[in-house]
Design an enzyme around this catalytic site. Structure first.
Site, PDB file in Angstrom:
ATOM      1  N   HIS A   1       0.832   5.067   4.587  1.00 32.46           N
ATOM      2  CA  HIS A   1       0.113   5.492   3.384  1.00 32.46           C
ATOM      3  C   HIS A   1       0.439   6.940   3.019  1.00 32.46           C
ATOM      4  O   HIS A   1       0.674   7.251   1.849  1.00 32.46           O
ATOM      5  CB  HIS A   1      -1.395   5.337   3.596  1.00 32.46           C
ATOM      6  CG  HIS A   1      -1.844   3.912   3.559  1.00 32.46           C
ATOM      7  ND1 HIS A   1      -3.175   3.548   3.573  1.00 32.46           N
ATOM      8  CD2 HIS A   1      -1.139   2.740   3.512  1.00 32.46           C
ATOM      9  CE1 HIS A   1      -3.278   2.224   3.517  1.00 32.46           C
ATOM     10  NE2 HIS A   1      -2.050   1.725   3.496  1.00 32.46           N
TER      11      HIS A   1
ATOM     12  N   SER B   1       0.814  -1.215   0.000  1.00 32.77           N
ATOM     13  CA  SER B   1       0.000   0.000   0.000  1.00 32.77           C
ATOM     14  C   SER B   1       0.846   1.263   0.000  1.00 32.77           C
ATOM     15  O   SER B   1       0.439   2.279  -0.576  1.00 32.77           O
ATOM     16  CB  SER B   1      -0.931   0.008   1.220  1.00 32.77           C
ATOM     17  OG  SER B   1      -1.675  -1.182   1.289  1.00 32.77           O
TER      18      SER B   1
END
Length: 295
Positions: free
Chosen positions: A249, A203
């Site tokens: 992230h 991610s």
């Protein structure tokens, strides 16, 4: 010896074949088997080969090679992620991949490769080094480890969609550098904000690819309305769903965006040098942060 009269033109490669077609470059007579269609007329095999040797390789708008259209790097990255999941299953059993929740059943691969600062003791009593105790490889291996089948499938789908577009635009080497920079940026951010938690997943790099696609589309003057909604939804999920590394992230998003700016806005003159220098600086800063921030 040819049975064609000497006054009749014959192919220079096949003397027994009468022809009235000449190569537009060297003016030698060529038969149908030797004709290569050109923008004007036909060329002989030797002139075509010479043209290929002297022709400059095709480059994308950002200096990458056209080889990126094949998506080889994207496919390889997906393969490595799947391989890591399979390895986790082999070493730790099916519960490492399939469980009652998205984050259940951490595998030995997860314990050994996820990002963590200090050394950790796994359930069987073995002590594994963290980043600050020599396990520097974790900053890389964490990009290929996932917390379950759903986590893996979601990230690989995003990589397949985003990766092919960006690799085609940047070329294989630039795209790979972008991916690794974004993934490293997210992992370093996760390490610095919560160094005792095991953080892993592609991610971090995926968020960087989202930012990169936005930057490249803006640089080309194209519509970005299709990217922003998806990015916003993923950011909302990041902050709402528990057990997601927010720092990872956001770090991947920021570093991916910065790397994309370096790739997209480098001047045409000495473009490769500027791009390489900028990306190299990003990697040096990230590694310096990771190795000097420990206790």
């Amino acid at each position: 010896m040819s049975d064609v009269p000497a006054t009749v033109p014959v192919c220079y490669r096949h003397p027994g074949r009468e022809t009235y077609v000449r190569c537009t470059r060297c003016d030698r007579s060529i038969c149908p088997d030797c004709m290569n269609e050109a923008s004007v007329g036909h060329q002989c095999p030797e002139c075509v080969a010479e043209g290929k040797r002297t022709q400059r390789p095709v480059r994308t708008a950002f200096g990458g090679s056209a080889a990126g259209r094949a998506g080889i790097v994207t496919t390889t990255l997906i393969g490595l992620n799947v391989l890591a999941a399979v390895l986790g299953v082999v070493l730790s059993g099916m519960t490492s991949l399939v469980g009652n929740s998205l984050f259940s059943g951490a595998s030995l691969v997860h314990w050994a490769g996820a990002v963590v600062g200090p050394s950790i003791e796994i359930p069987d009593g073995t002590v594994l080094p963290g980043v600050w105790d020599g396990g520097y490889y974790r900053l890389l291996t964490a990009m290929f480890i996932h917390y379950g089948i759903l986590h893996l499938l979601m990230n690989m789908w995003a990589l397949w969609v985003l990766g092919r577009q960006l690799e085609a635009a940047l070329g294989p080497l630039r795209f790979l550098a972008l991916y690794l920079a974004a993934g490293l940026g997210g992992n370093v951010a996760a390490l610095l904000t919560d160094w005792n938690s095991l953080s892993a997943g592609a991610s971090t790099a995926i968020f960087g690819l989202f930012a990169a696609l936005f930057v490249l589309l803006r640089r080309l003057g194209r519509d970005t309305s299709s990217v922003l909604p998806i990015l916003v939804v993923n950011l909302v999920i990041t902050f709402v769903v528990p057990n997601i590394s927010i720092a990872g992230h956001i770090g991947g998003l920021v570093v991916g965006g910065l790397a994309a700016v370096a790739l997209a806005y480098a001047p045409a003159r000495n473009r490769g040098l500027v791009q390489g220098g900028a990306l190299g600086l990003i990697f040096v800063i990230l590694l310096a942060l990771a190795f000097t921030a420990g206790p």
